[in-house]
Write a protein that holds these residues in place. Sequence first.
Motif, PDB file in Angstrom:
ATOM      1  N   PHE A 144      -7.138  37.290  -4.316  1.00 40.28           N
ATOM      2  CA  PHE A 144      -7.393  38.606  -3.715  1.00 40.28           C
ATOM      3  C   PHE A 144      -6.318  39.000  -2.715  1.00 40.28           C
ATOM      4  N   LYS A 145      -5.790  39.916  -2.868  1.00 40.27           N
ATOM      5  CA  LYS A 145      -4.416  40.248  -1.925  1.00 40.27           C
ATOM      6  C   LYS A 145      -5.074  40.913  -0.686  1.00 40.27           C
ATOM      7  N   ASP A 146      -4.163  41.069   0.262  1.00 40.09           N
ATOM      8  CA  ASP A 146      -4.519  42.141   1.359  1.00 40.09           C
ATOM      9  C   ASP A 146      -4.066  43.511   1.004  1.00 40.09           C
ATOM     10  N   ASP A 147      -3.157  43.618   0.102  1.00 45.05           N
ATOM     11  CA  ASP A 147      -2.422  45.031  -0.223  1.00 45.05           C
ATOM     12  C   ASP A 147      -3.586  45.938  -0.450  1.00 45.05           C
ATOM     13  N   ALA A 148      -3.397  47.252   0.017  1.00 44.88           N
ATOM     14  CA  ALA A 148      -4.320  48.334  -0.224  1.00 44.88           C
ATOM     15  C   ALA A 148      -3.474  49.382  -0.546  1.00 44.88           C
ATOM     16  N   THR A 149      -4.115  50.042  -1.607  1.00 44.37           N
ATOM     17  CA  THR A 149      -3.302  51.408  -2.058  1.00 44.37           C
ATOM     18  C   THR A 149      -4.426  52.675  -2.155  1.00 44.37           C
ATOM     19  N   ALA A 150      -3.945  53.799  -2.229  1.00 44.52           N
ATOM     20  CA  ALA A 150      -4.953  55.089  -2.341  1.00 44.52           C
ATOM     21  C   ALA A 150      -3.944  55.932  -3.128  1.00 44.52           C
ATOM     22  N   PHE A 151      -4.826  57.078  -3.657  1.00 47.31           N
ATOM     23  CA  PHE A 151      -4.189  58.079  -4.340  1.00 47.31           C
ATOM     24  C   PHE A 151      -3.141  57.801  -5.398  1.00 47.31           C
ATOM     25  N   ASN A 152      -3.601  56.883  -6.269  1.00 47.52           N
ATOM     26  CA  ASN A 152      -2.866  56.189  -7.402  1.00 47.52           C
ATOM     27  C   ASN A 152      -1.340  55.691  -6.884  1.00 47.52           C
ATOM     28  N   ASN A 153      -1.634  54.760  -5.788  1.00 42.53           N
ATOM     29  CA  ASN A 153      -0.460  54.138  -5.438  1.00 42.53           C
ATOM     30  C   ASN A 153       0.504  54.961  -4.631  1.00 42.53           C
ATOM     31  N   GLN A 154       0.197  56.107  -4.238  1.00 46.29           N
ATOM     32  CA  GLN A 154       0.996  56.941  -3.151  1.00 46.29           C
ATOM     33  C   GLN A 154       1.085  56.648  -1.805  1.00 46.29           C
ATOM     34  N   LYS A 155      -0.112  55.917  -1.580  1.00 44.68           N
ATOM     35  CA  LYS A 155      -0.226  55.502  -0.280  1.00 44.68           C
ATOM     36  C   LYS A 155      -0.463  54.004  -0.280  1.00 44.68           C
ATOM     37  N   GLY A 210      -0.392  50.247   2.020  1.00 47.89           N
ATOM     38  CA  GLY A 210      -0.514  49.339   3.449  1.00 47.89           C
ATOM     39  C   GLY A 210      -1.235  48.036   3.385  1.00 47.89           C
ATOM     40  N   VAL A 211      -1.437  47.401   4.226  1.00 46.37           N
ATOM     41  CA  VAL A 211      -1.956  45.924   4.221  1.00 46.37           C
ATOM     42  C   VAL A 211      -3.264  46.127   5.127  1.00 46.37           C
ATOM     43  N   ILE A 212      -4.300  45.627   4.606  1.00 46.96           N
ATOM     44  CA  ILE A 212      -5.636  45.381   5.478  1.00 46.96           C
ATOM     45  C   ILE A 212      -5.801  44.026   5.639  1.00 46.96           C
ATOM     46  N   THR A 213      -5.169  43.501   7.159  1.00 50.63           N
ATOM     47  CA  THR A 213      -5.308  42.193   7.329  1.00 50.63           C
ATOM     48  C   THR A 213      -6.682  41.343   6.929  1.00 50.63           C
ATOM     49  N   GLY A 214      -6.786  40.311   6.030  1.00 47.26           N
ATOM     50  CA  GLY A 214      -7.977  39.923   5.739  1.00 47.26           C
ATOM     51  C   GLY A 214      -8.692  40.250   4.900  1.00 47.26           C
ATOM     52  N   LYS A 215      -8.317  41.456   4.102  1.00 45.91           N
ATOM     53  CA  LYS A 215      -9.088  42.272   3.414  1.00 45.91           C
ATOM     54  C   LYS A 215      -9.397  41.175   2.069  1.00 45.91           C
ATOM     55  N   GLY A 216      -8.285  40.558   1.461  1.00 45.17           N
ATOM     56  CA  GLY A 216      -8.655  39.539   0.330  1.00 45.17           C
ATOM     57  C   GLY A 216      -9.474  38.594   0.617  1.00 45.17           C
ATOM     58  N   VAL A 217      -9.718  37.889   1.798  1.00 46.54           N
ATOM     59  CA  VAL A 217     -10.677  36.959   2.018  1.00 46.54           C
ATOM     60  C   VAL A 217     -12.015  37.522   2.197  1.00 46.54           C
ATOM     61  N   LEU A 218     -12.042  38.608   2.677  1.00 45.11           N
ATOM     62  CA  LEU A 218     -13.666  39.545   2.673  1.00 45.11           C
ATOM     63  C   LEU A 218     -13.822  39.707   1.309  1.00 45.11           C
ATOM     64  N   ASN A 219     -13.045  40.473   0.513  1.00 43.89           N
ATOM     65  CA  ASN A 219     -13.324  40.986  -0.654  1.00 43.89           C
ATOM     66  C   ASN A 219     -13.850  39.720  -1.578  1.00 43.89           C
ATOM     67  N   ASN A 220     -12.986  38.598  -1.417  1.00 46.55           N
ATOM     68  CA  ASN A 220     -13.453  37.582  -2.426  1.00 46.55           C
ATOM     69  C   ASN A 220     -14.920  37.156  -1.903  1.00 46.55           C
ATOM     70  N   ASP A 256     -13.723  42.316 -13.140  1.00 48.22           N
ATOM     71  CA  ASP A 256     -13.070  42.826 -11.933  1.00 48.22           C
ATOM     72  C   ASP A 256     -13.720  42.307 -10.670  1.00 48.22           C
ATOM     73  N   GLU A 257     -14.091  43.136  -9.554  1.00 47.59           N
ATOM     74  CA  GLU A 257     -14.726  42.890  -8.560  1.00 47.59           C
ATOM     75  C   GLU A 257     -15.689  44.076  -7.942  1.00 47.59           C
ATOM     76  N   ILE A 258     -16.800  43.517  -7.026  1.00 52.16           N
ATOM     77  CA  ILE A 258     -17.491  44.730  -6.368  1.00 52.16           C
ATOM     78  C   ILE A 258     -17.182  44.327  -4.844  1.00 52.16           C
ATOM     79  N   SER A 259     -16.641  45.177  -4.270  1.00 47.92           N
ATOM     80  CA  SER A 259     -16.477  45.060  -2.829  1.00 47.92           C
ATOM     81  C   SER A 259     -16.168  46.484  -2.122  1.00 47.92           C
ATOM     82  N   PRO A 260     -15.959  46.632  -0.883  1.00 51.00           N
ATOM     83  CA  PRO A 260     -15.848  47.850   0.054  1.00 51.00           C
ATOM     84  C   PRO A 260     -14.452  48.542  -0.784  1.00 51.00           C
ATOM     85  N   ASP A 261     -13.678  47.882  -1.605  1.00 51.44           N
ATOM     86  CA  ASP A 261     -12.414  48.528  -2.128  1.00 51.44           C
ATOM     87  C   ASP A 261     -12.999  49.422  -3.118  1.00 51.44           C
ATOM     88  N   ASN A 262     -13.983  49.205  -3.798  1.00 50.71           N
ATOM     89  CA  ASN A 262     -14.526  50.129  -5.200  1.00 50.71           C
ATOM     90  C   ASN A 262     -15.910  50.553  -4.858  1.00 50.71           C
TER      91      ASN A 262
END
Length: 254
Positions: free
Chosen positions: A28-39, A41-51, A195-201
Motif C-alpha cells: 500500500f502506497k501513500d500516493d493519492a490520485t483523483a479524477f482519473n489521475n489528473q490530480k 498527491g501524497v497522503i502521509t501514512g495512508k498506506g499504513v492505515l489502508n493496509n 483489491d481493498e476496502i478503505s477510505p480510498d474506495n
Amino acid sequence: MTRRRRIYEGKAKVLFEGPEPGTLVQYFKDDATAFNNQKKGVITGKGVLNNRISEYLMSRLSEIGVPTHFMRRLNMREQLVREVEIIPIEVVVRNVAAGSLSRRFGIPEGTPLPRSIIEYYYKSDELNDPMVSEEHITAFGWAGPQDLDDMVALSLRVNDYLSGLFLGIGLKLVDFKLEFGRLWENEEMRIVLADEISPDNCRLWDVKTNEKLDKDRFRQDLGRVEEAYQEVARRLGILPEGGPSDVKGPKTIQ
C-alpha cells in the motif's frame, strides 16, 4: 535480501510476486490520485492505515462467508493475498446520493436513495472508467451472467454487513467500489472479493455531522485528509499505536 519481482503497479498499490505459488504481496502506497489521475498527491501514512483498515474489514467479511483474496497482513504496509484473475469491472454500490450520481441526475448530495443502487464501470484509465451495462459486460466477455450474479449477490452482502458495522461506530456508508477476481482451486473457479476496502474506495460520513472521512477530502481540497483516515481507523479500533500486532475490535460510538 532477495529482490522481489514486481507484477503490477497501480495508483495506490504495488503487487509483488508472493513467497508461494498462487500468492502475491500487496503493498500500500501513500500516493493519492483523483479524477482519473489528473490530480495527484501524497497522503502521509495512508498506506499504513489502508493496509490495517482493509485487513480488518476483509477479515470480518470472510467470517460471515464472503470469499476474499486476503490471506494475512505481513507488516505495516504489506499483506499476502491470493493471486486471482481480476475481472475488469468496478462494482459501485450507492446508498446515498453523492459524487457522479448527484452530478448526473441533479440529485442533491446527501439525499438517501429509495434503495441501494448498483452500477458497473469498465476498468480503463485510458477510457476514463466508463459506466457500462450488464449487456456490455456479457457481450464483450468481461464476465458471464453467472459471474455477474455472484458479484451482485456478494456486493449486496458486503453492503448490508458494512453498513451495519460502520453505523455502529457513527459512520454512514454513502457508497463504495468493489473489485472481484476469479480464483481457481482444484480446477474449480469461484468469484472472490479482491483489491481493498478503505477510505480510498468508500465514502464515509459522520452520522451526526455529515463530515466526510474519506478520499473526498483530497478530491475536494477540504484539508485534514490524514486526520480523516486516522479517525476511521481510530473508530474501528485499529489505529497502529501499539505495534503491528496490536489489532483491536471496533469501538461503538454512543
